[in-house]
Design a protein around this motif. Structure first.
Motif, PDB file in Angstrom:
ATOM      1  N   THR A 183      39.006 -43.455  73.120  1.00 37.51           N
ATOM      2  CA  THR A 183      37.376 -43.392  72.825  1.00 37.51           C
ATOM      3  C   THR A 183      36.749 -42.857  73.949  1.00 37.51           C
ATOM      4  OG1 THR A 183      37.738 -45.372  71.402  1.00 37.51           O
ATOM      5  CG2 THR A 183      35.618 -44.754  71.730  1.00 37.51           C
ATOM      6  N   ASP A 184      36.970 -43.104  74.965  1.00 40.22           N
ATOM      7  CA  ASP A 184      36.251 -42.815  76.338  1.00 40.22           C
ATOM      8  C   ASP A 184      36.561 -41.132  76.379  1.00 40.22           C
ATOM      9  OD1 ASP A 184      36.634 -45.508  78.630  1.00 40.22           O
ATOM     10  OD2 ASP A 184      35.163 -45.047  77.184  1.00 40.22           O
ATOM     11  N   GLN A 185      37.761 -40.638  76.155  1.00 41.10           N
ATOM     12  CA  GLN A 185      38.119 -39.326  76.267  1.00 41.10           C
ATOM     13  C   GLN A 185      37.185 -38.784  75.233  1.00 41.10           C
ATOM     14  OE1 GLN A 185      42.417 -39.112  75.220  1.00 41.10           O
ATOM     15  NE2 GLN A 185      42.697 -38.200  77.625  1.00 41.10           N
ATOM     16  N   LEU A 186      37.083 -38.966  73.897  1.00 43.34           N
ATOM     17  CA  LEU A 186      36.405 -38.325  73.056  1.00 43.34           C
ATOM     18  C   LEU A 186      34.815 -38.413  73.437  1.00 43.34           C
ATOM     19  CD1 LEU A 186      37.371 -40.075  69.520  1.00 43.34           C
ATOM     20  CD2 LEU A 186      37.657 -37.656  70.492  1.00 43.34           C
ATOM     21  N   ALA A 187      34.332 -39.319  74.217  1.00 47.52           N
ATOM     22  CA  ALA A 187      33.044 -39.367  74.709  1.00 47.52           C
ATOM     23  C   ALA A 187      32.821 -38.465  75.758  1.00 47.52           C
ATOM     24  CB  ALA A 187      32.516 -40.773  75.283  1.00 47.52           C
ATOM     25  N   GLU A 188      33.866 -38.227  76.650  1.00 47.76           N
ATOM     26  CA  GLU A 188      33.492 -36.953  77.611  1.00 47.76           C
ATOM     27  C   GLU A 188      33.451 -35.714  77.153  1.00 47.76           C
ATOM     28  OE1 GLU A 188      36.735 -39.856  80.349  1.00 47.76           O
ATOM     29  OE2 GLU A 188      37.405 -37.659  79.779  1.00 47.76           O
ATOM     30  N   ARG A 189      34.036 -35.464  75.702  1.00 45.95           N
ATOM     31  CA  ARG A 189      33.687 -34.189  75.380  1.00 45.95           C
ATOM     32  C   ARG A 189      32.726 -34.072  74.422  1.00 45.95           C
ATOM     33  NH1 ARG A 189      39.709 -34.749  74.918  1.00 45.95           N
ATOM     34  NH2 ARG A 189      39.709 -35.234  72.852  1.00 45.95           N
ATOM     35  N   ALA A 190      32.000 -35.189  74.176  1.00 41.80           N
ATOM     36  CA  ALA A 190      31.022 -35.193  73.332  1.00 41.80           C
ATOM     37  C   ALA A 190      29.623 -34.636  73.392  1.00 41.80           C
ATOM     38  CB  ALA A 190      30.674 -36.761  72.799  1.00 41.80           C
ATOM     39  N   GLU A 191      28.863 -34.015  72.653  1.00 39.83           N
ATOM     40  CA  GLU A 191      27.817 -33.187  72.920  1.00 39.83           C
ATOM     41  C   GLU A 191      26.681 -34.413  72.884  1.00 39.83           C
ATOM     42  OE1 GLU A 191      29.177 -29.683  73.130  1.00 39.83           O
ATOM     43  OE2 GLU A 191      26.752 -29.835  72.839  1.00 39.83           O
ATOM     44  N   GLY A 192      25.631 -34.122  73.776  1.00 39.25           N
ATOM     45  CA  GLY A 192      24.499 -34.840  73.690  1.00 39.25           C
ATOM     46  C   GLY A 192      24.624 -36.257  74.322  1.00 39.25           C
ATOM     47  N   ARG A 193      25.688 -36.678  75.242  1.00 40.34           N
ATOM     48  CA  ARG A 193      25.421 -38.017  75.816  1.00 40.34           C
ATOM     49  C   ARG A 193      24.316 -38.088  76.675  1.00 40.34           C
ATOM     50  NH1 ARG A 193      30.511 -40.084  77.399  1.00 40.34           N
ATOM     51  NH2 ARG A 193      29.239 -41.632  78.304  1.00 40.34           N
ATOM     52  N   GLN A 233      23.971 -36.543  66.888  1.00 40.87           N
ATOM     53  CA  GLN A 233      25.115 -36.490  68.053  1.00 40.87           C
ATOM     54  C   GLN A 233      25.596 -37.887  67.847  1.00 40.87           C
ATOM     55  OE1 GLN A 233      22.233 -35.526  70.942  1.00 40.87           O
ATOM     56  NE2 GLN A 233      22.863 -33.271  70.886  1.00 40.87           N
ATOM     57  N   ALA A 234      24.893 -39.181  67.531  1.00 37.25           N
ATOM     58  CA  ALA A 234      25.537 -40.139  67.667  1.00 37.25           C
ATOM     59  C   ALA A 234      26.661 -40.283  66.471  1.00 37.25           C
ATOM     60  CB  ALA A 234      24.522 -41.226  67.474  1.00 37.25           C
ATOM     61  N   LEU A 235      26.276 -39.637  65.498  1.00 37.82           N
ATOM     62  CA  LEU A 235      27.007 -39.649  64.035  1.00 37.82           C
ATOM     63  C   LEU A 235      28.291 -38.896  64.158  1.00 37.82           C
ATOM     64  CD1 LEU A 235      26.524 -40.979  61.250  1.00 37.82           C
ATOM     65  CD2 LEU A 235      25.052 -39.144  60.582  1.00 37.82           C
ATOM     66  N   VAL A 236      28.017 -37.638  64.733  1.00 36.34           N
ATOM     67  CA  VAL A 236      29.291 -36.699  65.060  1.00 36.34           C
ATOM     68  C   VAL A 236      30.136 -37.562  65.916  1.00 36.34           C
ATOM     69  CG1 VAL A 236      30.143 -34.817  66.322  1.00 36.34           C
ATOM     70  CG2 VAL A 236      28.173 -34.799  64.939  1.00 36.34           C
ATOM     71  N   PHE A 237      29.697 -38.353  66.851  1.00 33.34           N
ATOM     72  CA  PHE A 237      30.815 -39.005  67.926  1.00 33.34           C
ATOM     73  C   PHE A 237      31.232 -40.091  66.937  1.00 33.34           C
ATOM     74  CE2 PHE A 237      32.634 -40.966  71.305  1.00 33.34           C
ATOM     75  CZ  PHE A 237      32.383 -42.431  71.358  1.00 33.34           C
ATOM     76  N   THR A 238      30.597 -40.867  65.995  1.00 34.37           N
ATOM     77  CA  THR A 238      31.056 -41.986  65.259  1.00 34.37           C
ATOM     78  C   THR A 238      32.189 -41.464  64.456  1.00 34.37           C
ATOM     79  OG1 THR A 238      28.887 -42.894  65.181  1.00 34.37           O
ATOM     80  CG2 THR A 238      30.595 -43.610  63.538  1.00 34.37           C
ATOM     81  N   ASN A 239      32.006 -40.276  63.862  1.00 37.14           N
ATOM     82  CA  ASN A 239      33.029 -39.667  62.883  1.00 37.14           C
ATOM     83  C   ASN A 239      34.379 -39.174  63.597  1.00 37.14           C
ATOM     84  OD1 ASN A 239      32.163 -39.541  59.916  1.00 37.14           O
ATOM     85  ND2 ASN A 239      30.446 -39.034  60.985  1.00 37.14           N
ATOM     86  N   ALA A 240      34.155 -38.971  65.070  1.00 35.35           N
ATOM     87  CA  ALA A 240      35.285 -38.486  65.848  1.00 35.35           C
ATOM     88  C   ALA A 240      36.185 -39.985  66.082  1.00 35.35           C
ATOM     89  CB  ALA A 240      34.754 -37.971  67.025  1.00 35.35           C
ATOM     90  N   VAL A 241      35.426 -40.881  66.363  1.00 35.53           N
ATOM     91  CA  VAL A 241      36.121 -42.246  66.703  1.00 35.53           C
ATOM     92  C   VAL A 241      36.766 -42.653  65.346  1.00 35.53           C
ATOM     93  CG1 VAL A 241      35.907 -44.483  67.365  1.00 35.53           C
ATOM     94  CG2 VAL A 241      34.608 -42.882  68.325  1.00 35.53           C
TER      95      VAL A 241
END
Ligand SMILES: C[C@H](O)[C@H](O)[C@H]1CNC2=NC(N)=NC(=O)C2=N1
Length: 118
Positions: free
Chosen positions: A107-117, A56-64
């Motif tokens: 980046t915060d907007q992406l995090a709000e939608r990210a899985e597994g926070r 999930q960290a990697l998915v978020f990394t790629n989204a950023v």
């Protein structure tokens, strides 16, 4: 006043204006989870996000990475098990530009939608 996340980055070259101390304080007030670090004399915006898994960290990394490519403005990204540390600054001016605050808000907007926070 446009919220930072709705603003668009401007082309930033070597003679772009860094944010003033007053602007830094005002903009940081809009980004309460971010802090300003100074490394080798360069002001940087930084925030760590925690995730339940590395995947999930990697998915978020790629989204950023995706928004960075879209805006041609790139962060430093440290991806660890359960944690992603995102650092924004403008290399061209060796400091902080309004673009960096826009990208932190995005980046915060992406995090709000990210899985597994967590
Ligand atoms: C040529 C290209 O537009 C520039 O090098 C861009 C790329 N991404 C960038 N990202 C960041 N954070 N700072 C820059 O100065 C920068 N410059």
């Amino acid at each position: 006043m446009t919220h930072l996340s709705k603003a668009t980055c401007e082309a930033c070259n070597a003679d772009a204006r860094p944010v003033s101390d007053a602007e830094l304080a005002e903009l940081l007030g809009q980004l309460p989870d971010w802090r300003c670090e100074v490394r080798d004399g360069v002001r940087q915006l930084e925030r760590a996000y925690r995730f339940r898994t590395f995947k999930q960290a990697l998915v978020f990394t790629n989204a950023v990475g995706g928004i960075a490519e879209a805006e041609n403005h790139h962060p430093a990204l440290l991806t660890e098990w359960g944690k992603v540390t995102v650092t924004w600054w403008s290399h061209s001016i060796k400091g902080l530009h309004r673009n960096d605050f826009i990208m932190a808000a995005r980046t915060d907007q992406l995090a709000e939608r990210a899985e597994g926070r967590s």
